[in-house]
Scaffold this active site. Structure first.
Site, PDB file in Angstrom:
ATOM      1  N   CYS B  49       0.871  -1.326  -0.277  1.00 47.04           N
ATOM      2  CA  CYS B  49       0.158   0.009   0.203  1.00 47.04           C
ATOM      3  C   CYS B  49       0.796   1.182   0.079  1.00 47.04           C
ATOM      4  CB  CYS B  49      -1.055  -0.088   1.152  1.00 47.04           C
ATOM      5  SG  CYS B  49      -0.344  -0.199   2.701  1.00 47.04           S
ATOM      6  N   GLY B  50       1.911   1.102   0.554  1.00 45.93           N
ATOM      7  CA  GLY B  50       2.694   2.422   0.534  1.00 45.93           C
ATOM      8  C   GLY B  50       3.624   2.232  -0.679  1.00 45.93           C
TER       9      GLY B  50
END
Lengths: 179, 160
Positions: B49-50
């Protein structure tokens, strides 16, 4: 090699002795599932290393993909207004309830954490901690944070495997500053 | 894997014309005479997600404070980019270096022929079309945004 900037200071939320030989900084997002996985790992490191470890948390909410992350970060900061213990209690509650970070839940956690939920509500409404969270975020960007969680061991970005406690512990121990 | 021969500072940036959406094209000159940031990356849909594009999306307001325009470039097609950008709520264009595949990455020296994808190369190009900063990360290492911000700041310091 990416270095933490600015360095850890009294403005940071920290647990453990200020002069501990190992300082571990986490840039985290309360809604990030990877940070959720890292949370028990950090607890285990703290239990194992005891007073050898100082743990610092800085906010790095990825608001575009995690709609509750910024409010959760602000709520933790607002809870911190009541003291260090409420901040860390809030930090723990948020990571333990990552799927329920709506405003109502945040206020409930604040109360459980020993903070004043009314004050937290006001702080969220007024955006009192937006700047504080943004300052943390920018320090992460300038330090080379490239996702969440990102850890720094004694000021240096950790590129190893944080998900494996044994590896993480060995790398932390190796970074220990000489007394 | 040998290091890719990415273009170095001082080199004129090769012009390009790539699809930004299924019916829209972007040229380097469209980026407006202001600093341009080209972020080549291997593929849409990386499973974290990052990831790099998500990070740049968050830092976008800071890039814009420097007057800089950011584009992401990979060999994925325009429809993949459209779905990826929508899923990640991205607010900057993703360009499709799709046909001929990887031609722009190749011109910038960051195409992995064996992989058929672009390396994670970053370029900051000044308003005169000259590369002022470039950086290549190993594929598995997200370079973050600090190098880009340092480059934009030193660019500003030189033009003031």
């Amino acid at each position: 090699m990416s270095q933490l900037r600015p360095e850890v200071s009294a403005d940071d939320h920290s647990v453990g002795p200020v002069d501990a030989p190992i300082t571990l900084v986490e840039f985290g997002d309360y809604e990030c599932p990877h940070c959720g996985r890292a949370y028990p790992v950090v607890k285990q490191l703290q239990a194992t290393l005891g007073d050898s470890l100082r743990f610092v948390f800085r906010n790095f909410p990825l608001s575009e993909i995690h709609p509750h992350a910024s409010a959760a970060a602000q709520a933790a900061e607002a809870a911190g207004e009541s003291g260090s213990d409420p901040f860390w209690a809030m930090h723990d509650l948020l990571y333990e309830h990552q799927r329920h970070l709506d405003t109502h839940s945040l206020l409930r956690y604040a109360e459980t954490a020993g903070a004043d939920p009314v004050a937290v509500q006001h702080a969220l409404d007024a955006g009192s901690y937006v700047e504080r969270v943004n300052t943390d975020f920018m320090s992460g960007v300038r330090s080379g944070v490239n996702g969440t969680p990102t850890f720094f061991i004694n000021g240096v970005r950790y590129n190893g495997d944080w998900s494996d406690v044994e590896t993480f512990l060995a790398d932390l121990t190796a970074a220990r500053t000489s007394p | 894997m040998t290091a890719l021969p990415i273009l170095m500072p001082g080199t004129p940036a090769p012009d390009f014309r790539l699809r930004a959406t299924p019916d829209q094209w972007i040229e380097l000159s469209d980026l407006g005479g202001a600093p341009a940031i080209l972020a080549f990356y291997p593929a849409d849909w990386s499973p974290v997600c990052g990831d790099q594009m998500a990070l740049y999306n968050e830092v976008l307001p800071i890039f814009r404070q420097h007057g800089a325009q950011l584009v992401g470039i990979s060999v994925d097609g325009a429809w993949s980019h459209a779905a990826f950008a929508a899923a990640r709520n991205l607010h900057f264009p993703l360009l499709a270096d799709f046909e001929p595949k990887g031609a722009v990455a190749n011109a910038y020296g960051c195409y992995h022929t064996a992989e058929g994808t672009s390396g994670r190369a970053l370029f900051v190009i000044d308003g005169n079309g000259i590369i002022q900063w470039s950086h290549l990360s190993p594929d598995g290492v997200n370079p973050g945004a600090n190098g880009i911000l340092d480059a934009l700041e030193s660019l500003k310091a030189r033009t003031v």
